[in-house]
Design a protein around this motif. Structure first.
Motif, short mmCIF file in Angstrom:
data_model
loop_
_atom_site.label_atom_id
_atom_site.label_comp_id
_atom_site.label_asym_id
_atom_site.label_seq_id
_atom_site.Cartn_x
_atom_site.Cartn_y
_atom_site.Cartn_z
N LEU A 117 0.83 -1.21 0.00
CA LEU A 117 0.00 0.00 0.00
C LEU A 117 0.87 1.26 0.00
O LEU A 117 0.49 2.28 -0.58
CB LEU A 117 -0.94 0.00 1.22
N ARG A 118 2.02 1.19 0.65
CA ARG A 118 2.94 2.33 0.66
C ARG A 118 3.50 2.59 -0.73
O ARG A 118 3.58 3.74 -1.18
CB ARG A 118 4.08 2.07 1.64
N VAL A 119 3.86 1.52 -1.44
CA VAL A 119 4.42 1.65 -2.78
C VAL A 119 3.32 2.03 -3.78
O VAL A 119 3.51 2.88 -4.65
CB VAL A 119 5.11 0.35 -3.20
N GLY A 120 2.17 1.37 -3.66
CA GLY A 120 1.03 1.73 -4.49
C GLY A 120 0.94 1.02 -5.83
O GLY A 120 0.03 1.29 -6.62
N ILE A 121 1.87 0.11 -6.12
CA ILE A 121 1.84 -0.66 -7.35
C ILE A 121 2.24 -2.10 -7.03
O ILE A 121 2.94 -2.36 -6.05
CB ILE A 121 2.79 -0.09 -8.42
N ASP A 187 19.30 -2.87 -13.99
CA ASP A 187 19.06 -1.80 -13.02
C ASP A 187 19.84 -0.56 -13.47
O ASP A 187 20.88 -0.24 -12.93
CB ASP A 187 19.51 -2.25 -11.63
N PHE A 188 19.31 0.14 -14.48
CA PHE A 188 20.03 1.26 -15.07
C PHE A 188 20.02 2.48 -14.15
O PHE A 188 19.27 2.55 -13.16
CB PHE A 188 19.45 1.62 -16.44
N GLU A 189 20.85 3.47 -14.49
CA GLU A 189 21.00 4.67 -13.67
C GLU A 189 19.66 5.36 -13.44
O GLU A 189 18.91 5.61 -14.38
CB GLU A 189 21.97 5.65 -14.33
N SER A 190 19.38 5.66 -12.17
CA SER A 190 18.17 6.39 -11.74
C SER A 190 16.88 5.61 -11.92
O SER A 190 15.79 6.17 -11.75
CB SER A 190 18.06 7.75 -12.46
N LYS A 191 16.95 4.32 -12.23
CA LYS A 191 15.72 3.53 -12.30
C LYS A 191 15.04 3.50 -10.94
O LYS A 191 13.81 3.57 -10.84
CB LYS A 191 16.02 2.11 -12.77
N GLY A 192 15.86 3.43 -9.90
CA GLY A 192 15.29 3.43 -8.55
C GLY A 192 14.54 4.71 -8.23
O GLY A 192 13.61 4.72 -7.41
N LYS A 193 14.92 5.81 -8.89
CA LYS A 193 14.25 7.09 -8.67
C LYS A 193 12.80 7.03 -9.15
O LYS A 193 11.92 7.71 -8.60
CB LYS A 193 14.98 8.21 -9.40
N ILE A 194 12.54 6.24 -10.18
CA ILE A 194 11.18 6.10 -10.69
C ILE A 194 10.28 5.52 -9.60
O ILE A 194 9.18 6.02 -9.33
CB ILE A 194 11.14 5.21 -11.94
N VAL A 195 10.77 4.46 -8.96
CA VAL A 195 10.00 3.83 -7.89
C VAL A 195 9.85 4.77 -6.69
O VAL A 195 8.77 4.86 -6.08
CB VAL A 195 10.65 2.50 -7.47
N LEU A 198 7.24 7.20 -7.46
CA LEU A 198 5.93 6.53 -7.43
C LEU A 198 5.41 6.47 -6.00
O LEU A 198 4.24 6.72 -5.73
CB LEU A 198 6.05 5.12 -8.00
N ILE A 199 6.31 6.14 -5.06
CA ILE A 199 5.92 6.08 -3.65
C ILE A 199 5.54 7.46 -3.14
O ILE A 199 4.53 7.63 -2.43
CB ILE A 199 7.06 5.48 -2.82
N THR A 200 6.34 8.48 -3.49
CA THR A 200 6.05 9.85 -3.07
C THR A 200 4.69 10.31 -3.58
O THR A 200 3.87 10.84 -2.83
CB THR A 200 7.13 10.82 -3.58
N LEU A 201 4.44 10.08 -4.86
CA LEU A 201 3.16 10.49 -5.44
C LEU A 201 2.00 9.70 -4.86
O LEU A 201 0.89 10.23 -4.71
CB LEU A 201 3.21 10.32 -6.96
N ASN A 202 2.25 8.45 -4.53
CA ASN A 202 1.19 7.60 -3.98
C ASN A 202 0.68 8.11 -2.64
O ASN A 202 -0.48 7.87 -2.27
CB ASN A 202 1.70 6.16 -3.83
N GLN A 203 1.53 8.83 -1.90
CA GLN A 203 1.13 9.35 -0.59
C GLN A 203 0.34 10.66 -0.71
O GLN A 203 -0.23 11.14 0.27
CB GLN A 203 2.37 9.61 0.28
#
Length: 234
Positions: A117-121, A187-195, A198-203
């Motif tokens: 639920l925190r991640v939202g996906i 796991d390309f550069e800044s891929k983790g930033k997408i997730v 996503l978490i930030t927007l989900n909140q």
């Protein structure tokens, strides 16, 4: 000998009092709500409780490989949508509070559902599917690459023209992570930033916007993610 023994006290006989009356009818159904608004609120909170418990079970089943990725993705996506739909009502949202408060109040222990639920996906969207679908040669690869590229460009264009509401950015970001996961599992550069975004927007609430600093950082991170994605194609 025992016949003449005196009792130490004189028992008082019980005499029913006609004035006593039961204040509770044990045959009467106890109502948890007295108005339709209260009933709707309780129904929504009960639905949220059921969603959290069910989602935790689905997450466990996925980790144990008891359900397929397709079934997991479809079920998890539906539960997340139902959860958000219930909380879109302001009355329900106020009564719910937040996930941790709700769990304490109802003695819930659902760590896997809480994280989802925190991640939202679904995890298959966040991390990419374990088993990628078969592709029909270079033409299929090219189509997936073009689709992912277009999704990045659409998102960056939206930021540039000031469309920085949660309900605009979150769906676009979901499409990006799904598209790039179909192209590569690197796991390309800044891929983790997408997730992370996503978490930030989900909140955030649907109509909430990123502030100026957030918008600038978001654009920078997505540009870096786009360049990182393109680097995997060389």
């Amino acid at each position: 000998m025992y016949a003449n023994r005196q009792l130490a006290y004189a028992p008082t006989p019980y005499i029913p009092r006609s004035t006593l009356s039961a204040t509770i009818n044990l045959d009467e159904e106890v109502k948890l709500s007295t108005t339709s608004a209260e009933r709707d609120l309780n129904d929504s909170l009960a639905e949220i409780y059921s969603i959290i418990v069910t989602l935790d079970a689905v997450e466990k089943a996925y980790l144990k490989d008891s359900i397929t990725e397709a079934v997991y993705t479809e079920t998890c996506s539906r539960l997340l949508k139902q959860y958000k739909s219930n909380l879109a009502d302001e009355t329900v949202s106020r009564a719910f509070g937040d996930i941790e408060t709700f769990k304490r109040e109802w003695d819930l222990e659902c760590p896997r559902a809480t994280e989802r639920l925190r991640v939202g996906i679904p995890a298959t969207v966040e991390q990419g599917p374990t088993h990628k679908p078969s592709q029909q040669g270079d033409s299929a690869d090219a189509t997936l690459i073009v689709n992912a590229t277009e999704n990045f460009i659409t998102l960056l264009d939206a930021i540039k023209i000031g469309l920085i509401e949660k309900d605009t950015l979150h769906p676009l970001l979901v499409e990006i992570i799904q598209a790039v996961n179909k192209v590569t599992d690197q796991d390309f550069e800044s891929k983790g930033k997408i997730v992370q975004w996503l978490i930030t927007l989900n909140q955030m609430r649907a109509a909430e916007k990123l502030n100026d600093d957030q918008a600038r950082e978001f654009q920078f991170d997505m540009e870096q993610a786009y360049y990182g994605f393109k680097a995997t194609l060389r």
